[in-house]
Motif scaffolding. Structure first.
Motif, PDB file in Angstrom:
ATOM      1  N   GLN A   1     -55.919  45.561  31.657  1.00 14.56           N
ATOM      2  CA  GLN A   1     -57.461  45.516  31.602  1.00 14.56           C
ATOM      3  C   GLN A   1     -58.209  46.959  31.178  1.00 14.56           C
ATOM      4  OE1 GLN A   1     -59.300  42.801  32.254  1.00 14.56           O
ATOM      5  NE2 GLN A   1     -61.198  43.767  31.771  1.00 14.56           N
ATOM      6  N   PHE A   2     -58.962  46.839  30.264  1.00 13.57           N
ATOM      7  CA  PHE A   2     -59.819  47.975  29.604  1.00 13.57           C
ATOM      8  C   PHE A   2     -60.682  48.243  30.720  1.00 13.57           C
ATOM      9  CE2 PHE A   2     -63.307  49.635  27.235  1.00 13.57           C
ATOM     10  CZ  PHE A   2     -63.209  50.787  26.835  1.00 13.57           C
ATOM     11  N   GLU A   3     -60.800  49.601  31.131  1.00 16.84           N
ATOM     12  CA  GLU A   3     -61.987  49.653  32.113  1.00 16.84           C
ATOM     13  C   GLU A   3     -62.887  50.407  31.684  1.00 16.84           C
ATOM     14  OE1 GLU A   3     -61.824  48.943  35.578  1.00 16.84           O
ATOM     15  OE2 GLU A   3     -59.874  47.989  35.213  1.00 16.84           O
ATOM     16  N   GLN A   4     -63.094  51.524  31.155  1.00 15.39           N
ATOM     17  CA  GLN A   4     -64.139  52.303  30.305  1.00 15.39           C
ATOM     18  C   GLN A   4     -63.535  53.558  29.868  1.00 15.39           C
ATOM     19  OE1 GLN A   4     -66.303  52.938  33.853  1.00 15.39           O
ATOM     20  NE2 GLN A   4     -65.054  54.701  34.387  1.00 15.39           N
ATOM     21  N   LYS A   5     -64.450  54.277  29.234  1.00 17.43           N
ATOM     22  CA  LYS A   5     -64.101  55.905  28.990  1.00 17.43           C
ATOM     23  C   LYS A   5     -64.682  56.774  30.039  1.00 17.43           C
ATOM     24  CE  LYS A   5     -63.647  55.242  24.110  1.00 17.43           C
ATOM     25  NZ  LYS A   5     -64.224  55.792  22.717  1.00 17.43           N
ATOM     26  N   ASN A   6     -64.070  57.782  30.611  1.00 19.15           N
ATOM     27  CA  ASN A   6     -64.184  58.714  31.461  1.00 19.15           C
ATOM     28  C   ASN A   6     -65.171  59.692  31.006  1.00 19.15           C
ATOM     29  OD1 ASN A   6     -62.410  60.223  30.686  1.00 19.15           O
ATOM     30  ND2 ASN A   6     -61.098  59.957  32.329  1.00 19.15           N
ATOM     31  N   SER A   7     -65.455  60.530  31.817  1.00 15.22           N
ATOM     32  CA  SER A   7     -66.460  61.660  31.294  1.00 15.22           C
ATOM     33  C   SER A   7     -65.843  62.430  30.172  1.00 15.22           C
ATOM     34  CB  SER A   7     -66.981  62.612  32.302  1.00 15.22           C
ATOM     35  OG  SER A   7     -65.784  63.071  33.108  1.00 15.22           O
ATOM     36  N   SER A   8     -64.685  62.462  29.926  1.00 17.39           N
ATOM     37  CA  SER A   8     -63.966  63.492  29.095  1.00 17.39           C
ATOM     38  C   SER A   8     -63.334  62.466  28.015  1.00 17.39           C
ATOM     39  CB  SER A   8     -62.413  64.020  29.705  1.00 17.39           C
ATOM     40  OG  SER A   8     -61.703  63.083  29.959  1.00 17.39           O
ATOM     41  N   ASP A   9     -63.888  61.296  27.762  1.00 13.30           N
ATOM     42  CA  ASP A   9     -63.598  60.436  26.657  1.00 13.30           C
ATOM     43  C   ASP A   9     -62.418  59.730  26.581  1.00 13.30           C
ATOM     44  OD1 ASP A   9     -66.126  60.138  25.529  1.00 13.30           O
ATOM     45  OD2 ASP A   9     -66.266  61.503  24.123  1.00 13.30           O
ATOM     46  N   ASN A  10     -61.477  59.781  27.699  1.00 12.66           N
ATOM     47  CA  ASN A  10     -60.217  59.003  27.657  1.00 12.66           C
ATOM     48  C   ASN A  10     -60.506  57.629  28.123  1.00 12.66           C
ATOM     49  OD1 ASN A  10     -58.392  61.617  27.414  1.00 12.66           O
ATOM     50  ND2 ASN A  10     -59.195  62.178  29.510  1.00 12.66           N
ATOM     51  N   VAL A  11     -59.680  57.083  27.368  1.00 16.42           N
ATOM     52  CA  VAL A  11     -59.573  55.458  27.763  1.00 16.42           C
ATOM     53  C   VAL A  11     -59.061  55.166  29.019  1.00 16.42           C
ATOM     54  CG1 VAL A  11     -58.773  53.131  26.854  1.00 16.42           C
ATOM     55  CG2 VAL A  11     -59.608  54.966  25.194  1.00 16.42           C
ATOM     56  N   LEU A  12     -59.758  54.254  29.828  1.00 16.95           N
ATOM     57  CA  LEU A  12     -58.966  53.921  30.842  1.00 16.95           C
ATOM     58  C   LEU A  12     -58.486  52.689  31.035  1.00 16.95           C
ATOM     59  CD1 LEU A  12     -61.465  55.473  33.485  1.00 16.95           C
ATOM     60  CD2 LEU A  12     -59.460  56.676  32.704  1.00 16.95           C
ATOM     61  N   ILE A  13     -57.415  52.375  31.374  1.00 15.79           N
ATOM     62  CA  ILE A  13     -56.717  50.999  31.479  1.00 15.79           C
ATOM     63  C   ILE A  13     -56.115  50.846  32.729  1.00 15.79           C
ATOM     64  CG2 ILE A  13     -54.746  49.579  30.620  1.00 15.79           C
ATOM     65  CD1 ILE A  13     -55.232  51.205  28.013  1.00 15.79           C
ATOM     66  N   SER A  14     -56.286  49.487  33.402  1.00 19.61           N
ATOM     67  CA  SER A  14     -55.710  49.106  34.836  1.00 19.61           C
ATOM     68  C   SER A  14     -54.575  48.114  34.594  1.00 19.61           C
ATOM     69  CB  SER A  14     -56.920  48.936  35.740  1.00 19.61           C
ATOM     70  OG  SER A  14     -57.232  47.815  35.418  1.00 19.61           O
ATOM     71  N   LEU A  15     -53.557  48.291  35.357  1.00 18.16           N
ATOM     72  CA  LEU A  15     -52.634  47.589  35.585  1.00 18.16           C
ATOM     73  C   LEU A  15     -52.374  46.936  36.809  1.00 18.16           C
ATOM     74  CD1 LEU A  15     -49.582  49.129  33.470  1.00 18.16           C
ATOM     75  CD2 LEU A  15     -50.988  47.441  32.602  1.00 18.16           C
TER      76      LEU A  15
END
Length: 149
Positions: free
Chosen positions: A65-79
């Motif tokens: 699941q694509f979560e969001q981008k955090n404040s440092s612009d890293n893509v967040l993905i959950s498993l």
């Protein structure tokens, strides 16, 4: 480009995460991608066949699941628990099970010949390693995943 046994076409699936307002012409660059040293056959030469937007944040049919981008612009993905890593992952994670391998590559440097500089980027869990419990990862440099606390 075809399987040896049945002659079926072989495809490589992946995602490009585009930052809002991005002006890079990455779609055109996708038509010039080449993987590995054998660029004329096998997995070397790639052809862009289709671009489909991600729907509801689901990646690879709901595996991740694509979560969001955090404040440092890293893509967040959950498993979810008991799923498999889809990228090399930082080995400092205690809730992962799998094999480790060094991530090494040849780079072009201005002061050396083409591909003669060997870059050692660390040791990581290999894609396909298993997640013991639901985790969220930040995708950082080189596409390496890092567990978010």
């Amino acid at each position: 480009p075809y399987t040896v046994d049945t002659g079926q076409p072989v495809f490589l699936r992946g995602y490009v995460f585009e930052k809002t307002g991005c002006e890079l012409n990455w779609r055109s660059a996708c038509n010039r991608l080449q993987l590995g040293g054998e660029r004329g056959y096998g997995w070397g030469k790639l052809e862009l066949r289709q671009i489909t937007p991600c729907v509801n944040g689901e990646l690879f049919g709901g595996v991740a699941q694509f979560e969001q981008k955090n404040s440092s612009d890293n893509v967040l993905i959950s498993l979810p628990a008991d799923k498999w890593l889809l990228a090399h992952t930082d080995p400092g994670q205690t809730n992962l099970v799998g094999e480790l391998e060094p991530l090494v590559g040849r780079e072009w440097r201005a002061n050396s010949y083409v591909g003669q500089y060997v870059a050692f980027n660390g040791v990581y869990f290999i894609p396909g390693s298993q997640v013991r419990e639901k985790c969220t990862f930040a995708m950082k440099d080189f596409g390496i995943w890092h567990l978010q606390k």
